[in-house]
Write a protein that holds these residues in place. Structure first.
Motif, mmCIF file in Angstrom:
data_model
loop_
_atom_site.group_PDB
_atom_site.id
_atom_site.type_symbol
_atom_site.label_atom_id
_atom_site.label_comp_id
_atom_site.label_asym_id
_atom_site.label_seq_id
_atom_site.Cartn_x
_atom_site.Cartn_y
_atom_site.Cartn_z
ATOM 1 N N GLU A 4 0.831 -1.201 0.000
ATOM 2 C CA GLU A 4 0.000 0.000 0.000
ATOM 3 C C GLU A 4 0.869 1.255 0.000
ATOM 4 O O GLU A 4 0.551 2.246 -0.647
ATOM 5 C CB GLU A 4 -0.943 0.000 1.199
ATOM 6 C CG GLU A 4 -1.935 1.124 1.124
ATOM 7 C CD GLU A 4 -3.125 0.911 2.039
ATOM 8 O OE1 GLU A 4 -3.731 1.923 2.404
ATOM 9 O OE2 GLU A 4 -3.446 -0.230 2.358
ATOM 10 N N VAL A 8 0.584 4.331 -2.641
ATOM 11 C CA VAL A 8 0.391 5.720 -2.222
ATOM 12 C C VAL A 8 1.489 6.602 -2.802
ATOM 13 O O VAL A 8 1.229 7.692 -3.306
ATOM 14 C CB VAL A 8 0.324 5.832 -0.677
ATOM 15 C CG1 VAL A 8 0.381 7.279 -0.223
ATOM 16 C CG2 VAL A 8 -0.950 5.173 -0.153
ATOM 17 N N GLN A 11 0.766 7.200 -6.422
ATOM 18 C CA GLN A 11 -0.308 8.188 -6.566
ATOM 19 C C GLN A 11 0.220 9.595 -6.292
ATOM 20 O O GLN A 11 -0.109 10.526 -7.027
ATOM 21 C CB GLN A 11 -1.452 7.887 -5.592
ATOM 22 C CG GLN A 11 -2.348 6.779 -6.024
ATOM 23 C CD GLN A 11 -3.520 6.613 -5.064
ATOM 24 O OE1 GLN A 11 -3.646 7.316 -4.057
ATOM 25 N NE2 GLN A 11 -4.381 5.673 -5.356
ATOM 26 N N HIS A 41 1.617 16.064 -0.037
ATOM 27 C CA HIS A 41 1.172 15.731 1.311
ATOM 28 C C HIS A 41 1.038 16.983 2.177
ATOM 29 O O HIS A 41 0.084 17.108 2.951
ATOM 30 C CB HIS A 41 2.179 14.757 1.918
ATOM 31 C CG HIS A 41 1.761 14.163 3.223
ATOM 32 N ND1 HIS A 41 2.562 13.307 3.910
ATOM 33 C CD2 HIS A 41 0.649 14.286 3.978
ATOM 34 C CE1 HIS A 41 1.969 12.931 5.026
ATOM 35 N NE2 HIS A 41 0.803 13.510 5.094
ATOM 36 N N ASN A 105 -3.933 15.210 5.874
ATOM 37 C CA ASN A 105 -4.417 13.844 5.797
ATOM 38 C C ASN A 105 -4.210 13.353 4.361
ATOM 39 O O ASN A 105 -4.973 13.690 3.461
ATOM 40 C CB ASN A 105 -5.892 13.786 6.193
ATOM 41 C CG ASN A 105 -6.430 12.374 6.218
ATOM 42 O OD1 ASN A 105 -6.057 11.528 5.416
ATOM 43 N ND2 ASN A 105 -7.342 12.132 7.145
ATOM 44 N N ARG A 107 -4.467 10.523 2.653
ATOM 45 C CA ARG A 107 -5.512 9.759 1.946
ATOM 46 C C ARG A 107 -6.634 10.680 1.461
ATOM 47 O O ARG A 107 -7.119 10.549 0.349
ATOM 48 C CB ARG A 107 -6.091 8.672 2.837
ATOM 49 C CG ARG A 107 -5.126 7.575 3.111
ATOM 50 C CD ARG A 107 -5.846 6.432 3.832
ATOM 51 N NE ARG A 107 -4.935 5.370 4.121
ATOM 52 C CZ ARG A 107 -4.484 4.489 3.239
ATOM 53 N NH1 ARG A 107 -4.876 4.573 1.997
ATOM 54 N NH2 ARG A 107 -3.648 3.548 3.577
ATOM 55 N N GLY A 111 -7.583 11.571 -2.389
ATOM 56 C CA GLY A 111 -8.963 11.381 -2.851
ATOM 57 C C GLY A 111 -9.543 12.648 -3.451
ATOM 58 O O GLY A 111 -10.240 12.607 -4.474
#
Length: 170
Positions: A4, A8, A11, A41, A105, A107, A111
């Motif tokens: 994972e 990430v 991405q 990030h 955050n 994730r 998204g």
């Protein structure tokens, strides 16, 4: 199978490229100068680069924002202005709040960027990517990529892409 963490990181790199490409289309780039995201990030935490990205995507300037967000509340205000503008542009946001942006955050940020890509990417660019994906993934059994939504639900397309770029993980 790719971890994972690897997914990430992939991405982050891909979305950073899209963000920076999109920022170059900002309607007021001559006055603002070049805006660049280095760390997806953390670079949106004060809301300023996210505001610039929203403006570049929609082609409309956001007149009200905190120009010197040196306190958390000002950062939250900026993130909120950006999220409101994204929603007004027709992007459906679920469980994304300004605190998620300010708190970095990852994730949620990834998204959000994905939702923006789906909404604002030029259709011709989408077709180029779909054509490339069909060609690149044609050797994988059971993988039939025809769109950016239902073609990915079973996970086969994602696994095939990971296998294509990181075969040692499979």
């Amino acid at each position: 199978m790719a971890t994972e963490e690897t997914w990430v990181t992939t991405q982050q790199r891909a979305f950073t490229v899209w963000v920076n490409h999109t920022l170059q289309r900002h309607p007021d780039i001559d006055r603002l100068g070049k805006v660049e995201v280095v760390d997806i990030h953390h670079d949106f935490q004060d809301g300023l680069k996210l505001l610039r990205l929203v403006e570049a995507c929609t082609g409309s300037l956001i007149p009200t924002y905190e120009k010197n967000p040196n306190h958390r509340i000002k950062m939250i205000n900026n993130a909120n202005y950006a999220l409101q503008a994204i929603t007004e542009a027709g992007v459906k946001l679920v469980n994304i709040g300004p605190d998620d942006i300010v708190d970095a955050n990852l994730r949620i940020i990834l998204g959000l960027i994905w939702c923006m890509i789906l909404k604002f990417q030029d259709l011709s660019d989408k077709n180029v990517v779909l054509t490339w994906m069909r060609q690149a993934l044609k050797g994988f059994d059971g993988v039939n990529v025809t769109n950016f939504t239902t073609s990915w639900r079973d996970g086969l397309g994602f696994n095939a892409l990971i296998n294509l770029f990181l075969p040692e993980e499979f």
